[in-house]
Write an enzyme that holds these catalytic residues in place. Structure first.
Site, PDB file in Angstrom:
ATOM      1  N   PRO A 141      43.411  42.323  41.740  1.00 14.09           N
ATOM      2  CA  PRO A 141      42.793  41.582  42.858  1.00 14.09           C
ATOM      3  C   PRO A 141      41.281  41.435  42.831  1.00 14.09           C
ATOM      4  CG  PRO A 141      43.415  43.775  43.557  1.00 14.09           C
ATOM      5  CD  PRO A 141      43.917  43.626  42.147  1.00 14.09           C
ATOM      6  N   CYS A 142      40.781  40.606  41.927  1.00  9.25           N
ATOM      7  CA  CYS A 142      39.343  40.344  41.865  1.00  9.25           C
ATOM      8  C   CYS A 142      38.866  39.571  43.094  1.00  9.25           C
ATOM      9  CB  CYS A 142      38.975  39.630  40.579  1.00  9.25           C
ATOM     10  SG  CYS A 142      39.877  38.108  40.268  1.00  9.25           S
TER      11      CYS A 142
END
Length: 177
Positions: A141-142
Site C-alpha cells: 500500500p504505497c
C-alpha cells in the site's frame, strides 16, 4: 515437464478502473493501472529490464485468489493481502516495499516516518524513489504514504486513485485532500 517459463497476466476491473495483474510461477510480480491494451508494452519492458525470464501469456486462472482478495478489499471485507509475491528490485527497494505492508489499513505514514522505521532517517528522497517504483500498488500500500506536511503527493495511478483508496480505508479524514 517443460523448462519454459511464463509471465501470466490478466485484466481486473476494479473500483478505480482497469488494472493489469502479472505473475510468475512464484507469485504476483506486477500490478499496473490500465487494461492490457494500455499496459502490455510497459509490462514487457519492465519484465525485460528486471531480467524476468518468460513468455507473456494471458490467463485468468493463476489470478483467481488475487481477484477474490481484491474484490474483498474494494468491498470493505479485507484489510491485508495474503498472496505470494515475486518482487523484483534492489535490496533497498524491497526493504521499503516491505515497510509499506506495516502501515495499518486506514492509516498513513510520511516518507520521513518510513525512513525512520527502516533505520535510514536521512533517506527520505530514496524512500520516495522506491515508493515510486513499487511494482504492486494496492497490494503493497504505497497509497498510504503522504507528504511530511500531510498533503497528498504523487501516486502512479494518479492522485484521484490515491484519494479514493484512502477514502475507502477511512484514512482520508486524517490527511488533506
Amino acid at each position: 515437464m517443460s523448462d519454459k517459463k511464463y509471465i501470466y497476466y490478466t485484466d481486473y476491473h476494479s473500483a478505480i478502473g482497469p488494472l493489469t495483474v502479472a505473475a510468475t510461477q512464484k507469485g504476483i510480480c506486477a500490478v499496473q493501472f490500465g487494461d492490457k491494451t494500455q499496459t502490455l508494452p510497459s509490462l514487457k519492458a519492465w519484465s525485460k529490464k528486471q531480467h524476468i525470464p518468460g513468455h507473456m501469456v494471458e490467463d485468468k486462472a493463476p489470478f483467481m485468489e488475487a481477484v477474490y482478495q481484491l474484490e474483498e478489499y474494494f468491498s470493505h471485507h479485507r484489510q491485508t493481502f495474503d498472496l505470494p509475491f515475486d518482487l523484483y528490485g534492489t535490496s533497498f527497494q524491497k526493504v521499503v516495499w516491505n515497510a509499506l505492508s506495516d502501515i495499518p489499513y486506514g492509516e498513513t505514514r510520511s516518507y520521513k516516518q518510513i525512513a525512520a522505521a527502516i533505520g535510514a532517517p536521512k533517506a527520505v528522497r530514496a524512500i520516495g524513489g522506491a515508493n515510486n517504483k513499487n511494482p504492486l500498488p494496492i497490494l503493497l500500500p504505497c497509497h498510504r504514504v503522504i507528504g511530511n506536511n500531510g498533503n497528498m503527493v504523487g501516486y502512479g495511478g494518479g492522485i484521484d486513485k490515491k484519494v479514493y483508496l484512502l477514502r475507502l480505508e477511512g484514512a482520508i479524514s486524517k490527511v488533506s485532500s
